[in-house]
Scaffold this motif. Structure first.
Motif, PDB file in Angstrom:
ATOM      1  N   VAL A   5       0.852  -1.205   0.000  1.00 24.69           N
ATOM      2  CA  VAL A   5       0.000   0.000   0.000  1.00 24.69           C
ATOM      3  C   VAL A   5       0.880   1.245   0.000  1.00 24.69           C
ATOM      4  N   GLY A  22      -3.841   1.460  -4.590  1.00 18.22           N
ATOM      5  CA  GLY A  22      -4.870   1.906  -3.652  1.00 18.22           C
ATOM      6  C   GLY A  22      -4.277   2.452  -2.374  1.00 18.22           C
ATOM      7  N   ASP A  23      -5.199   2.763  -1.435  1.00 17.56           N
ATOM      8  CA  ASP A  23      -4.791   3.453  -0.203  1.00 17.56           C
ATOM      9  C   ASP A  23      -4.824   2.573   1.025  1.00 17.56           C
ATOM     10  N   ASP A  63      -7.787  -2.468  -0.694  1.00 22.68           N
ATOM     11  CA  ASP A  63      -7.742  -2.160  -2.132  1.00 22.68           C
ATOM     12  C   ASP A  63      -6.858  -3.138  -2.903  1.00 22.68           C
ATOM     13  N   LYS A  82     -10.750  -6.904  -7.255  1.00 22.95           N
ATOM     14  CA  LYS A  82      -9.895  -5.794  -6.788  1.00 22.95           C
ATOM     15  C   LYS A  82      -9.136  -5.173  -7.960  1.00 22.95           C
ATOM     16  N   LEU A 110      -9.348  -1.291  -9.211  1.00 23.30           N
ATOM     17  CA  LEU A 110      -8.147  -0.459  -9.345  1.00 23.30           C
ATOM     18  C   LEU A 110      -7.936   0.030 -10.781  1.00 23.30           C
ATOM     19  N   ILE A 166      -4.371   5.246  -9.620  1.00 17.75           N
ATOM     20  CA  ILE A 166      -4.807   4.165  -8.750  1.00 17.75           C
ATOM     21  C   ILE A 166      -3.934   4.040  -7.520  1.00 17.75           C
TER      22      ILE A 166
END
Ligand code: SF4
Ligand code: SF4
Length: 645
Positions: free
Chosen positions: A530, A536-537, A541, A620, A624, A645
């Protein structure tokens, strides 16, 4: 023989099962047939937490009856599930506590057989804990790190330090839900309290505390265990070894360590290598001393010393039936009482070492960290004395090679290089589709399903579908026995993208990350993905999933709950313990997607399990915006910055 083939996919185990039948010895594979299971227990709908019970609610008519106290099916099922989380968390965390206490003793000079072997890791952990480094001595820093970690068990308020490592959005979810773990012992005690008679009777509220307790394990007790073991015994690096019962040697004294805590097994490694012990073995007619392991303590000494693995949890009784084991040295967790009964009929000594875990038919030589090596020598000596008492020996001629010893630090280094350690290449490989996703396959063996079979089939199919697999526990040992932890496997089984990545960095497509407490390494690795950016965050994600195809221990439930609460979807096999309550099961399987942005899943069939895992990963990827198969591109800094993303 055909009947045994239904029981195990492991050829060495198959041979030993046949021998067990010939010898008239009983194993877990026999006892599971006698224990048919109970519909109430399987559904989680039996309560015996007070003496007005036991109370049982019929899973087919959940609304038609209640416990004597009025407890509903939902309450009973949620309490039982939560207590599994508490049991599992307590096991990992008590292990972590022992490691922290030993680090303190070592730093004070009170446990002189232990050292601070990984100074870099010590300084990294100290920095994470905001501990001043300056000109202080290594011992001084280690003492403060150890004392801070011991303090986390009794901490009453605030937020656990290691949980601060989680991604910010995840921590916000925990804060909003009021489940940020405070102190490790506190969360276990509160969960036990809330699930006792007449306390928390709202299944959703019970399971909130179950999450808090599980998080105190994953980001607390287990993480303390892993981090401080690395400090004292070194962070593992890739190492080659062998696995399966064929690692036992006919002409040497065989000692098997079994259980979980490397505080003991590390000392046994040292003791077996001492010239005086080797000489003593030779004086008894043996060529030397052969050390191997079973279960998670095996993973610990495998990843740090390359000590071979004799087998996983379902092979502990089978190993003794070879007649070649002079001593099985055990500490805590996953040690079947059945080994005592088998040992009682042969020359093997079962040596219990923990004041917390004694058993019939065993010799107890209590282990104390302040004179650890002396006790380890005494244990090894007892084993050597047994060598001349051996009867007929039958060791299956089956071993497989493996490479183990991977972890966050090594992934970082192997991908980025010593001076630019980085997850960037891993994230890029995921983004451009060479790696479809990352799957953590963890957990146990369970004789209610074919031994090793589901673990191996699931992993083989995952790598054939382009997933990088990371493994811990007995599941890792299943897959190693099948030969899937070797770099050359990549070209044979994996699609081009994955094998290119594996070949470029010289890794197998299945990475052995260690023992069950080392599932905390997976939390750290997911967080690093991450933080690296582009995926993602939050952990939720990532195209990353966890699964436990052959789970049995309540520790597996604790692990699953902390992964889900940390944002990773988890798929379990064998059977599911909340089926009695539709509300509880819907909460765990559906509503958790709103609460934690991922949820539990259940699938017993290995092919369908893989289908589910791939669907979760592809979902997922789609979210994304990286689902389309892309041409391989090399991302430069400018392109990375543009990546939305
Ligand atoms: S707590 Fe309630 S449901 Fe459980 S055993 Fe006691 S009376 Fe029965
Ligand atoms: S994976 Fe399961 S069986 Fe194996 S050591 Fe861990 S908890 Fe025990």
């Amino acid at each position: 023989m055909a009947e045994y083939e239904e029981l195990t996919a492991c050829e060495a185990s198959l041979e030993m099962l046949k021998k067990a039948a010939e010898d008239g010895q009983e194993t877990a594979f026999d006892r599971v047939k006698q224990q048919k299971g109970c519909a109430f227990g399987e559904a989680g709908s039996c309560c015996r937490i007070c003496n007005m019970g036991p109370c049982r609610i019929n899973p087919k008519k959940p609304d038609e009856s209640r416990g004597v106290c009025g407890a509903t099916m939902d309450t009973i099922v949620a309490r039982n599930f939560a207590r599994m989380v508490a049991g599992g968390s307590s096991a990992h965390s008590d292990h972590g506590r022992a490691v922290a206490e030993t680090l303190v003793m070592a730093a004070k000079g009170e446990a002189t057989d232990y050292e601070i072997k990984d100074r870099i890791k010590l300084l990294e952990v100290a920095a994470d804990l905001d501990i001043e480094i300056g000109e202080r001595s290594i011992e001084d820093i280690a003492l403060e790190v150890g004392e801070r970690c011991v303090g986390m068990f009794g901490q009453q308020e605030g937020e656990l330090d290691f949980a601060q490592r989680a991604p910010e959005p995840r921590k916000e979810i925990w804060r909003q839900l009021g489940i940020f773990p405070r102190g490790i012992d506190r969360e276990v005690v509160e969960l036990m309290h809330r699930t006792s008679i007449g306390v928390d009777q709202d299944y959703e509220n019970i399971l909130l505390q179950a999450s808090r307790c599980a998080l105190s394990d994953g980001w607390g007790g287990s993480m303390i265990g892993t981090e401080l073991q690395d400090i004292m015994f070194e962070t593992p690096v890739p190492i080659e070894s062998k696995v399966n019962l064929g690692v036992l040697k006919e002409d040497e004294v065989n000692i098997i360590v079994h259980g979980h805590e490397p505080l003991l097994s590390e000392m046994i490694v040292l003791a077996t290598n001492l010239p005086e012990m080797q000489e003593k073995a030779k004086s008894m007619g043996a060529k030397g001393i052969n050390l191997s392991g079973i279960c998670c303590t095996a993973n610990e000494i495998l990843t740090r010393h390359g000590i071979p693995i004799a087998g996983n949890v379902l092979q502990q009784e089978l190993a003794l039936l070879t007649g070649a084991v002079e001593a099985m040295v055990v500490d805590v967790q996953c040690v079947y009482q059945g080994i005592g009964q088998i040992a009682n009929c042969i020359h093997t000594d079962i040596i219990t070492t923990s004041p917390k875990a004694k058993m019939p038919f065993a010799k107890h030589i209590e282990f104390h960290e302040d004179h650890a090596l002396d006790i380890a020598k005494e244990i090894v000596s007892v084993a050597i004395d047994n060598y001349p008492k051996r009867g007929k020996v039958a060791i299956p001629d089956k071993t497989e090679s493996l490479i183990a010893g991977f972890n966050h630090e090594y992934i970082n280094y192997m991908l980025g290089g010593k001076f630019r350690a980085s997850y960037r290449p891993l994230n890029d490989a995921v983004i451009d589709g060479r790696i479809r996703g990352v799957v953590g396959v963890v957990g146990c063996n369970n004789p209610r399903v074919k031994h090793d079979d589901i673990n191996v089939r699931v992993v083989r199919e995952l790598i054939a579908n382009g997933c990088l697999v990371v493994m811990t526990g007995c599941a890792a040992q299943s897959v190693a026995k099948a030969g899937l932890m070797l770099p050359e496997v990549a070209r044979d089984i994996c699609p081009q993208g994955l094998w290119e990545v594996c070949e470029a960095v010289g890794i197998p497509p299945v990475l052995h990350l260690g023992s069950c407490v080392d599932n905390s390494r997976i939390l750290i690795a997911l967080t690093a993905m991450v933080n690296e950016g582009g995926l993602g965050d939050d952990i939720s994600d990532l195209p990353a999933v966890g699964c436990a195809p052959e789970w049995m221990s309540e520790k597996a439930i604790a692990i699953g709950q902390y992964f889900v609460a940390s944002g990773a979807a988890v798929v379990f096999g064998v059977s599911w313990p909340t089926t009695g309550s539709k509300n509880v099961t819907d909460l765990l399987f559906e509503k958790y997607n709103d609460i934690y942005k991922n949820s539990w899943h259940f699938e017993a069939d290995p092919e369908k399990m893989v289908g589910k895992l791939l669907t979760l990963i592809d979902g997922k990827r789609e979210a994304l915006g990286i689902s389309a198969k892309r041409e391989r591109v090399l991302y430069d800094m400018a392109m990375r910055r543009e990546l939305k993303i």
